[in-house]
Design an enzyme around this catalytic site. Structure first.
Site, PDB file in Angstrom:
ATOM      1  N   ARG A  53      38.348  61.030 -19.458  1.00 64.58           N
ATOM      2  CA  ARG A  53      39.645  60.714 -20.074  1.00 64.58           C
ATOM      3  C   ARG A  53      39.755  59.246 -20.494  1.00 64.58           C
ATOM      4  O   ARG A  53      40.811  58.641 -20.356  1.00 64.58           O
ATOM      5  CB  ARG A  53      40.807  61.053 -19.132  1.00 64.58           C
ATOM      6  CG  ARG A  53      40.973  62.531 -18.856  1.00 64.58           C
ATOM      7  CD  ARG A  53      41.751  63.188 -19.987  1.00 64.58           C
ATOM      8  NE  ARG A  53      41.780  64.630 -19.837  1.00 64.58           N
ATOM      9  CZ  ARG A  53      42.813  65.300 -19.319  1.00 64.58           C
ATOM     10  NH1 ARG A  53      43.884  64.683 -18.944  1.00 64.58           N
ATOM     11  NH2 ARG A  53      42.751  66.596 -19.238  1.00 64.58           N
ATOM     12  N   ARG A  57      46.202  58.831 -23.040  1.00 67.80           N
ATOM     13  CA  ARG A  57      47.500  58.172 -22.912  1.00 67.80           C
ATOM     14  C   ARG A  57      47.488  56.793 -22.297  1.00 67.80           C
ATOM     15  O   ARG A  57      48.475  56.068 -22.375  1.00 67.80           O
ATOM     16  CB  ARG A  57      48.462  59.073 -22.142  1.00 67.80           C
ATOM     17  CG  ARG A  57      49.039  60.143 -23.049  1.00 67.80           C
ATOM     18  CD  ARG A  57      49.877  61.093 -22.266  1.00 67.80           C
ATOM     19  NE  ARG A  57      49.072  61.667 -21.206  1.00 67.80           N
ATOM     20  CZ  ARG A  57      49.485  62.625 -20.394  1.00 67.80           C
ATOM     21  NH1 ARG A  57      50.700  63.085 -20.507  1.00 67.80           N
ATOM     22  NH2 ARG A  57      48.688  63.102 -19.479  1.00 67.80           N
ATOM     23  N   ARG A  91      48.892  59.611 -32.133  1.00 64.10           N
ATOM     24  CA  ARG A  91      49.274  60.978 -31.770  1.00 64.10           C
ATOM     25  C   ARG A  91      50.752  61.278 -32.033  1.00 64.10           C
ATOM     26  O   ARG A  91      51.160  62.438 -31.960  1.00 64.10           O
ATOM     27  CB  ARG A  91      48.981  61.227 -30.285  1.00 64.10           C
ATOM     28  CG  ARG A  91      47.564  61.681 -29.942  1.00 64.10           C
ATOM     29  CD  ARG A  91      47.301  63.109 -30.346  1.00 64.10           C
ATOM     30  NE  ARG A  91      48.430  63.983 -30.064  1.00 64.10           N
ATOM     31  CZ  ARG A  91      48.778  64.429 -28.866  1.00 64.10           C
ATOM     32  NH1 ARG A  91      48.048  64.124 -27.816  1.00 64.10           N
ATOM     33  NH2 ARG A  91      49.836  65.196 -28.705  1.00 64.10           N
ATOM     34  N   ASP A  94      39.943  69.589 -26.102  1.00 63.83           N
ATOM     35  CA  ASP A  94      40.485  70.083 -24.835  1.00 63.83           C
ATOM     36  C   ASP A  94      39.767  71.372 -24.458  1.00 63.83           C
ATOM     37  O   ASP A  94      39.248  72.081 -25.320  1.00 63.83           O
ATOM     38  CB  ASP A  94      41.993  70.330 -24.914  1.00 63.83           C
ATOM     39  CG  ASP A  94      42.581  70.496 -23.506  1.00 63.83           C
ATOM     40  OD1 ASP A  94      42.814  69.473 -22.848  1.00 63.83           O
ATOM     41  OD2 ASP A  94      42.750  71.640 -23.061  1.00 63.83           O
ATOM     42  N   TYR A 134      43.939  79.075 -15.937  1.00 62.05           N
ATOM     43  CA  TYR A 134      45.054  78.887 -16.884  1.00 62.05           C
ATOM     44  C   TYR A 134      45.535  80.225 -17.439  1.00 62.05           C
ATOM     45  O   TYR A 134      46.729  80.432 -17.627  1.00 62.05           O
ATOM     46  CB  TYR A 134      44.661  77.921 -18.010  1.00 62.05           C
ATOM     47  CG  TYR A 134      44.652  76.479 -17.536  1.00 62.05           C
ATOM     48  CD1 TYR A 134      45.838  75.848 -17.179  1.00 62.05           C
ATOM     49  CD2 TYR A 134      43.466  75.768 -17.404  1.00 62.05           C
ATOM     50  CE1 TYR A 134      45.841  74.539 -16.709  1.00 62.05           C
ATOM     51  CE2 TYR A 134      43.456  74.459 -16.941  1.00 62.05           C
ATOM     52  CZ  TYR A 134      44.653  73.846 -16.590  1.00 62.05           C
ATOM     53  OH  TYR A 134      44.649  72.562 -16.122  1.00 62.05           O
TER      54      TYR A 134
END
Ligand code: CP3
Length: 349
Positions: free
Chosen positions: A29, A33, A42, A78, A153
């Site tokens: 990562r 962010r 973004r 992702d 998920y």
């Protein structure tokens, strides 16, 4: 096979357990962010839409390399991108994570998971090609989600703490479980093959949540599928990295999957991890991402400790024990990459 200029890079050499002038480093990562320039580009673009725009993927993947002297880039994408590409009703909710329209329940839901074709993800091929031409000798890591994590998920419907429904299906309906894992493994294989064909120099399989199963269940219910993924990629000849969180008790088994490099989270020191994996494996990890929120002298001493314990491994790629936390200061990561290089530099004999 084409010999890429990246093959003699410290990152690839460490994955292959060859001598390196200094320990290579990248951060899970590293894009995202924690970077203001990421938040800027973004703005107003949903996560999964941004993953389908090659020029944006290229820009976001390169952003951390402008700040940090990291030894590899990782494709901005992702783990649910290939699921969406075959038509699964999945989205990424900001601040939450992947959510599906309806939970996966029974054998009829297997129809969600047709095989992935390269033509389903043309934007991945385009983004990887463009990145490889920009990156030169710096390797690009491709990735996919591991079958347990993707299944979680689908079965939980979204992020989950303990993955109870997922384990319940694994225990209660082995036939459906193996069909689901088989379909997800097939999708992971195609998704990784697309990235390798477009020029990715290494791949990482993120089975992030697999640490919630026992070793016995891992061996029976997951290992065959993960092994199939790595076996299918073997002919490509690129290093294969396998990572999960909370996998201390599974490290030996993760090493039995055929992975070349085993990723380690922060709960087990690397010298202990080196004893737990079979011979012939490099290790990747494992500074606790939360350490980066502490004062610099703490970061420095903890990072030196990771380097020192990492010497017990046959090859060591420095990384965090999980992804960069969004509140991490980019300056701390820049300093950390330099520290890893300086503190590990071998003086030529
Ligand atoms: O490492 C990188 O820099 C490459 C990019 C990357 C992303 N997701 C971008 C992303 C990678 C390798 C992933 C993999 C991924 N996605 C995993 C495995 C790695 C891990 O962290 O264990 C998992 C479990 C997911 C599922 C997922 N997608 C989660 C849990 C989240 C975060 C939810 C949130 O908002 O807190 C996402 C969304 C996501 N994937 C973001 C990014 C940068 C945040 C989206 C945003 O910017 O709003």
């Amino acid at each position: 096979m084409v010999t890429q200029p990246t093959q003699s890079s410290p990152f690839i050499r460490a994955c292959r357990r060859e001598p390196v002038p200094r320990t290579p480093v990248w951060f899970m990562r590293q894009a995202g962010r924690s970077l203001p320039e990421y938040r800027r580009v973004r703005e107003g673009i949903p996560m999964l839409d941004s993953c389908a725009r090659p020029e944006l993927v290229t820009e976001i993947t390169l952003q951390p390399l402008r700040r940090y002297d990291v030894d590899a880039a990782i494709l901005f994408s992702d783990i649910v991108v290939p699921l969406r590409a075959v038509g699964v009703d999945v989205d990424i909710k900001p601040g939450v994570g992947p959510v599906v329209g309806r939970r996966f329940r029974d054998a009829s839901d297997l129809s969600w998971l047709r095989p992935l074709e390269p033509a389903d993800v043309p934007y991945i091929t385009e983004a990887v090609r463009s990145l490889v031409s920009e990156l030169g000798e710096r390797p690009l890591i491709g990735f996919a989600g591991g079958p347990f994590t993707l299944a979680s998920y689908l079965i939980e419907g979204g992020p989950s703490k303990n993955h109870d429904r997922t384990r319940a299906l694994m225990y209660g309906d082995p036939t459906l479980w193996h069909r689901l894992m088989g379909a997800l493994a097939g999708i992971a294989i195609s998704f990784l093959q697309v990235q390798i064909a477009a020029g990715a120099s290494a791949v990482q399989l993120f089975d992030s949540w697999v640490g919630v199963v026992s070793p016995e269940d891992y061996r029976r219910a997951i290992l065959p599928h993960t092994s199939r993924i790595f076996a299918a990629l073997a002919p490509a000849g690129v290093p294969r990295i396998h990572f999960g969180v909370g996998t201390g008790e599974l490290l030996g088994l993760l090493g039995e999957t055929g992975a070349d490099v085993v990723g380690v989270d922060w709960r087990i020191p690397l010298d202990e991890a080196a004893r737990r994996v079979p011979p012939g494996k490099a290790l990747q990890g494992n500074l606790d991402p939360a350490v980066l929120l502490a004062p610099w002298d703490v970061v420095e001493s903890r990072a030196r400790e990771v380097l020192s314990r990492g010497r017990a491994a046959e090859g060591h790629v420095f990384n965090l024990g999980h992804g960069v936390l969004p509140e991490t200061s980019p300056d701390t990561l820049a300093r950390l990459a330099d520290l890893v290089h300086d503190a590990s530099a071998r003086t030529p004999a």
